[in-house]
Design a protein around this motif. Structure first.
Motif, PDB file in Angstrom:
ATOM      1  N   ALA A 144      22.000  56.742  11.894  1.00 54.44           N
ATOM      2  CA  ALA A 144      23.369  56.061  11.780  1.00 54.44           C
ATOM      3  C   ALA A 144      24.656  57.068  12.001  1.00 54.44           C
ATOM      4  CB  ALA A 144      23.852  55.407  10.886  1.00 54.44           C
ATOM      5  N   VAL A 145      23.897  58.581  10.738  1.00 53.07           N
ATOM      6  CA  VAL A 145      24.869  59.680  10.699  1.00 53.07           C
ATOM      7  C   VAL A 145      24.386  60.360  12.902  1.00 53.07           C
ATOM      8  CG1 VAL A 145      24.951  61.812   9.629  1.00 53.07           C
ATOM      9  CG2 VAL A 145      24.663  59.924   8.342  1.00 53.07           C
ATOM     10  N   ILE A 146      23.222  60.584  12.790  1.00 51.18           N
ATOM     11  CA  ILE A 146      23.094  60.815  14.142  1.00 51.18           C
ATOM     12  C   ILE A 146      24.162  61.040  15.678  1.00 51.18           C
ATOM     13  CG2 ILE A 146      21.336  62.006  16.041  1.00 51.18           C
ATOM     14  CD1 ILE A 146      19.474  62.539  13.802  1.00 51.18           C
ATOM     15  N   VAL A 147      23.888  59.044  15.409  1.00 50.83           N
ATOM     16  CA  VAL A 147      24.853  58.088  16.655  1.00 50.83           C
ATOM     17  C   VAL A 147      25.979  58.669  16.593  1.00 50.83           C
ATOM     18  CG1 VAL A 147      24.954  56.141  17.414  1.00 50.83           C
ATOM     19  CG2 VAL A 147      23.030  56.436  17.318  1.00 50.83           C
ATOM     20  N   THR A 148      26.882  58.518  15.408  1.00 53.63           N
ATOM     21  CA  THR A 148      28.463  58.604  15.007  1.00 53.63           C
ATOM     22  C   THR A 148      28.551  59.917  15.047  1.00 53.63           C
ATOM     23  OG1 THR A 148      27.568  57.444  13.237  1.00 53.63           O
ATOM     24  CG2 THR A 148      29.612  58.299  12.848  1.00 53.63           C
ATOM     25  N   GLY A 149      27.470  61.435  15.415  1.00 53.75           N
ATOM     26  CA  GLY A 149      27.910  63.077  15.091  1.00 53.75           C
ATOM     27  C   GLY A 149      28.148  63.097  16.481  1.00 53.75           C
ATOM     28  N   VAL A 150      27.474  62.547  17.360  1.00 50.54           N
ATOM     29  CA  VAL A 150      26.962  62.722  18.629  1.00 50.54           C
ATOM     30  C   VAL A 150      28.436  61.789  19.612  1.00 50.54           C
ATOM     31  CG1 VAL A 150      26.057  61.561  21.035  1.00 50.54           C
ATOM     32  CG2 VAL A 150      24.700  62.555  18.930  1.00 50.54           C
ATOM     33  N   SER A 151      27.790  60.898  19.579  1.00 55.16           N
ATOM     34  CA  SER A 151      29.926  60.245  19.624  1.00 55.16           C
ATOM     35  C   SER A 151      30.830  60.531  19.476  1.00 55.16           C
ATOM     36  CB  SER A 151      29.801  59.098  19.085  1.00 55.16           C
ATOM     37  OG  SER A 151      30.909  58.085  19.394  1.00 55.16           O
ATOM     38  N   ALA A 152      30.994  61.246  18.020  1.00 57.67           N
ATOM     39  CA  ALA A 152      32.168  61.946  18.013  1.00 57.67           C
ATOM     40  C   ALA A 152      32.163  63.452  18.790  1.00 57.67           C
ATOM     41  CB  ALA A 152      32.080  62.635  16.463  1.00 57.67           C
ATOM     42  N   VAL A 153      31.195  63.784  18.649  1.00 60.44           N
ATOM     43  CA  VAL A 153      30.622  65.375  19.420  1.00 60.44           C
ATOM     44  C   VAL A 153      31.367  64.932  20.588  1.00 60.44           C
ATOM     45  CG1 VAL A 153      29.198  66.860  20.807  1.00 60.44           C
ATOM     46  CG2 VAL A 153      29.287  66.555  18.031  1.00 60.44           C
ATOM     47  N   SER A 154      31.419  63.766  21.118  1.00 60.07           N
ATOM     48  CA  SER A 154      31.030  63.802  22.552  1.00 60.07           C
ATOM     49  C   SER A 154      32.692  63.350  23.078  1.00 60.07           C
ATOM     50  CB  SER A 154      30.065  62.464  23.251  1.00 60.07           C
ATOM     51  OG  SER A 154      29.097  63.031  22.953  1.00 60.07           O
ATOM     52  N   PHE A 155      33.420  63.007  21.954  1.00 55.49           N
ATOM     53  CA  PHE A 155      34.554  63.003  22.080  1.00 55.49           C
ATOM     54  C   PHE A 155      35.264  63.263  21.698  1.00 55.49           C
ATOM     55  CE2 PHE A 155      38.701  61.194  20.260  1.00 55.49           C
ATOM     56  CZ  PHE A 155      39.359  60.284  21.572  1.00 55.49           C
ATOM     57  N   SER A 156      34.813  64.497  21.156  1.00 57.55           N
ATOM     58  CA  SER A 156      35.902  65.895  20.362  1.00 57.55           C
ATOM     59  C   SER A 156      35.876  66.309  21.688  1.00 57.55           C
ATOM     60  CB  SER A 156      35.094  66.300  19.683  1.00 57.55           C
ATOM     61  OG  SER A 156      36.708  67.851  18.988  1.00 57.55           O
ATOM     62  N   LEU A 157      35.138  66.621  22.167  1.00 58.35           N
ATOM     63  CA  LEU A 157      34.956  67.279  23.456  1.00 58.35           C
ATOM     64  C   LEU A 157      36.202  66.688  24.640  1.00 58.35           C
ATOM     65  CD1 LEU A 157      30.995  68.362  24.117  1.00 58.35           C
ATOM     66  CD2 LEU A 157      33.082  69.831  23.165  1.00 58.35           C
ATOM     67  N   ALA A 158      35.763  65.642  24.929  1.00 57.82           N
ATOM     68  CA  ALA A 158      36.781  65.188  26.048  1.00 57.82           C
ATOM     69  C   ALA A 158      38.225  64.791  25.520  1.00 57.82           C
ATOM     70  CB  ALA A 158      36.913  63.057  26.058  1.00 57.82           C
ATOM     71  N   PHE A 159      38.275  64.883  24.323  1.00 59.23           N
ATOM     72  CA  PHE A 159      39.597  64.963  23.236  1.00 59.23           C
ATOM     73  C   PHE A 159      40.494  66.351  23.439  1.00 59.23           C
ATOM     74  CE2 PHE A 159      42.688  65.845  19.958  1.00 59.23           C
ATOM     75  CZ  PHE A 159      43.098  64.489  20.483  1.00 59.23           C
ATOM     76  N   VAL A 160      39.671  67.872  23.138  1.00 57.31           N
ATOM     77  CA  VAL A 160      39.833  68.934  23.816  1.00 57.31           C
ATOM     78  C   VAL A 160      40.095  68.975  25.607  1.00 57.31           C
ATOM     79  CG1 VAL A 160      39.038  71.344  23.428  1.00 57.31           C
ATOM     80  CG2 VAL A 160      38.734  69.359  21.904  1.00 57.31           C
ATOM     81  N   ARG A 161      39.012  68.752  26.127  1.00 58.19           N
ATOM     82  CA  ARG A 161      39.860  68.943  27.579  1.00 58.19           C
ATOM     83  C   ARG A 161      40.367  68.110  28.455  1.00 58.19           C
ATOM     84  NH1 ARG A 161      33.013  69.116  28.497  1.00 58.19           N
ATOM     85  NH2 ARG A 161      31.814  70.721  27.559  1.00 58.19           N
ATOM     86  N   ARG A 162      40.819  66.890  27.137  1.00 58.49           N
ATOM     87  CA  ARG A 162      41.437  65.797  28.016  1.00 58.49           C
ATOM     88  C   ARG A 162      41.333  65.137  29.440  1.00 58.49           C
ATOM     89  NH1 ARG A 162      43.779  66.899  23.805  1.00 58.49           N
ATOM     90  NH2 ARG A 162      45.401  67.149  22.466  1.00 58.49           N
ATOM     91  N   ARG A 163      39.935  64.856  29.160  1.00 56.09           N
ATOM     92  CA  ARG A 163      40.002  64.483  30.601  1.00 56.09           C
ATOM     93  C   ARG A 163      38.133  63.673  30.278  1.00 56.09           C
ATOM     94  NH1 ARG A 163      36.457  70.404  33.221  1.00 56.09           N
ATOM     95  NH2 ARG A 163      34.884  69.496  31.489  1.00 56.09           N
ATOM     96  N   GLY A 164      38.113  63.033  31.624  1.00 53.83           N
ATOM     97  CA  GLY A 164      36.959  61.948  30.836  1.00 53.83           C
ATOM     98  C   GLY A 164      37.528  61.091  31.282  1.00 53.83           C
ATOM     99  N   GLY A 165      38.152  60.376  31.877  1.00 51.41           N
ATOM    100  CA  GLY A 165      39.073  59.423  32.229  1.00 51.41           C
ATOM    101  C   GLY A 165      39.841  59.447  30.989  1.00 51.41           C
ATOM    102  N   ASN A 166      40.334  57.361  30.477  1.00 48.07           N
ATOM    103  CA  ASN A 166      41.387  57.271  29.702  1.00 48.07           C
ATOM    104  C   ASN A 166      40.937  57.205  28.400  1.00 48.07           C
ATOM    105  OD1 ASN A 166      43.246  55.915  28.146  1.00 48.07           O
ATOM    106  ND2 ASN A 166      43.818  55.051  29.909  1.00 48.07           N
ATOM    107  N   LEU A 167      41.200  58.668  27.839  1.00 49.29           N
ATOM    108  CA  LEU A 167      41.391  58.635  25.719  1.00 49.29           C
ATOM    109  C   LEU A 167      41.155  57.686  25.200  1.00 49.29           C
ATOM    110  CD1 LEU A 167      42.537  62.407  25.199  1.00 49.29           C
ATOM    111  CD2 LEU A 167      40.035  61.387  25.940  1.00 49.29           C
ATOM    112  N   PHE A 168      42.295  56.798  25.727  1.00 52.19           N
ATOM    113  CA  PHE A 168      42.823  55.541  24.229  1.00 52.19           C
ATOM    114  C   PHE A 168      41.616  54.846  24.344  1.00 52.19           C
ATOM    115  CE2 PHE A 168      43.813  51.319  24.407  1.00 52.19           C
ATOM    116  CZ  PHE A 168      44.486  51.768  22.985  1.00 52.19           C
ATOM    117  N   TYR A 169      41.080  54.492  25.533  1.00 53.53           N
ATOM    118  CA  TYR A 169      39.607  53.498  25.236  1.00 53.53           C
ATOM    119  C   TYR A 169      38.716  54.154  25.195  1.00 53.53           C
ATOM    120  CZ  TYR A 169      42.798  50.455  28.412  1.00 53.53           C
ATOM    121  OH  TYR A 169      43.601  49.836  28.809  1.00 53.53           O
ATOM    122  N   GLN A 170      38.305  55.181  25.347  1.00 53.21           N
ATOM    123  CA  GLN A 170      37.466  56.484  24.624  1.00 53.21           C
ATOM    124  C   GLN A 170      37.658  56.091  23.027  1.00 53.21           C
ATOM    125  OE1 GLN A 170      37.291  60.138  26.542  1.00 53.21           O
ATOM    126  NE2 GLN A 170      35.650  59.420  27.918  1.00 53.21           N
ATOM    127  N   ALA A 171      38.707  56.314  22.250  1.00 46.24           N
ATOM    128  CA  ALA A 171      38.965  56.206  21.342  1.00 46.24           C
ATOM    129  C   ALA A 171      38.793  54.749  20.531  1.00 46.24           C
ATOM    130  CB  ALA A 171      40.135  56.362  21.283  1.00 46.24           C
TER     131      ALA A 171
END
Length: 210
Positions: A144-171
């Motif tokens: 659970a912690v690893i899956v949450t961590g991976v999701s957090a890292v992936s979303f954080s990278l998309a959030f910083v780059r402002r790319r990878g589709g609609n951030l709202f739906y990704q969030a």
């Protein structure tokens, strides 16, 4: 329906395979460092920890822990919820990734230190107690912690780059995944309080005799 879920899951895993490898590696490093840290403990701290352990073992044998089950359950559930909530919150910050990785590293460190200390002091019996006390709830908690961590890292990278589709739906997707992992962590909490102690009590009686 089933095939669609499998396709989505397969696509998700392929897209995040590098992140899963890296996050899992951080966790494993934490376990190894925690196990090695046992060797650096001063003798007086080892003696103090052994004293606490013996008191804990005696409490298990006498069944004293049952009187505090509800309080312990609430405390563990709260701590687990805080872990998932903090990882989720950090994923929305620019500097969140290092802190997320640190949380995962710390989780591994605690497990490694616990297992390492028990094995170092009690050898085979210590390994057996470590398995029955650490493995059952972490069977749910660690993934659970690893899956949450991976999701957090992936979303954080998309959030910083402002790319990878609609951030709202990704969030939204990231948040739903974190909620699902929170449920898994609650299962881990119940396992830690109501299942693990049954086996721990059996092994503790052997350790106290020794």
């Amino acid at each position: 329906m089933t095939s669609h879920i499998k396709q989505n899951l397969g696509g998700y895993l392929r897209a995040n395979i590098a992140a899963y490898f890296f996050v899992t590696l951080i966790f494993i490093i934490g376990v190894v460092v925690g196990a090695l840290a046992v060797k650096t403990l001063p003798e007086e701290q080892k003696t103090e920890l052994l004293g606490y352990l013996r008191i804990f073992f005696q409490g298990l044998i006498k069944g004293a822990e049952t009187m505090q089950e509800q309080g312990l359950l609430y405390s563990i559930m709260l701590n687990n919820a805080k872990t998932i909530g903090l990882i989720w919150l950090l994923s929305f910050t620019v500097i969140g990734i290092p802190f997320v990785l640190f949380i995962i590293f710390t989780r591994g460190f605690v497990i490694g230190f616990t297992v390492g200390f028990l094995v170092n002091e009690y050898v085979v019996q210590g390994l057996l107690f470590a398995l029955v006390s650490v493995l059952p709830h972490n069977f749910f908690a660690v993934p659970a912690v690893i899956v949450t961590g991976v999701s957090a890292v992936s979303f954080s990278l998309a959030f910083v780059r402002r790319r990878g589709g609609n951030l709202f739906y990704q969030a939204i997707g990231h948040t739903m995944l974190c909620v699902a992992m929170l449920v898994v962590m609650l299962i881990a909490s119940f396992t830690e309080i109501y299942i693990s102690p049954v086996f721990m009590k059996l092994v503790a009686s052997v350790l106290v005799k020794d």
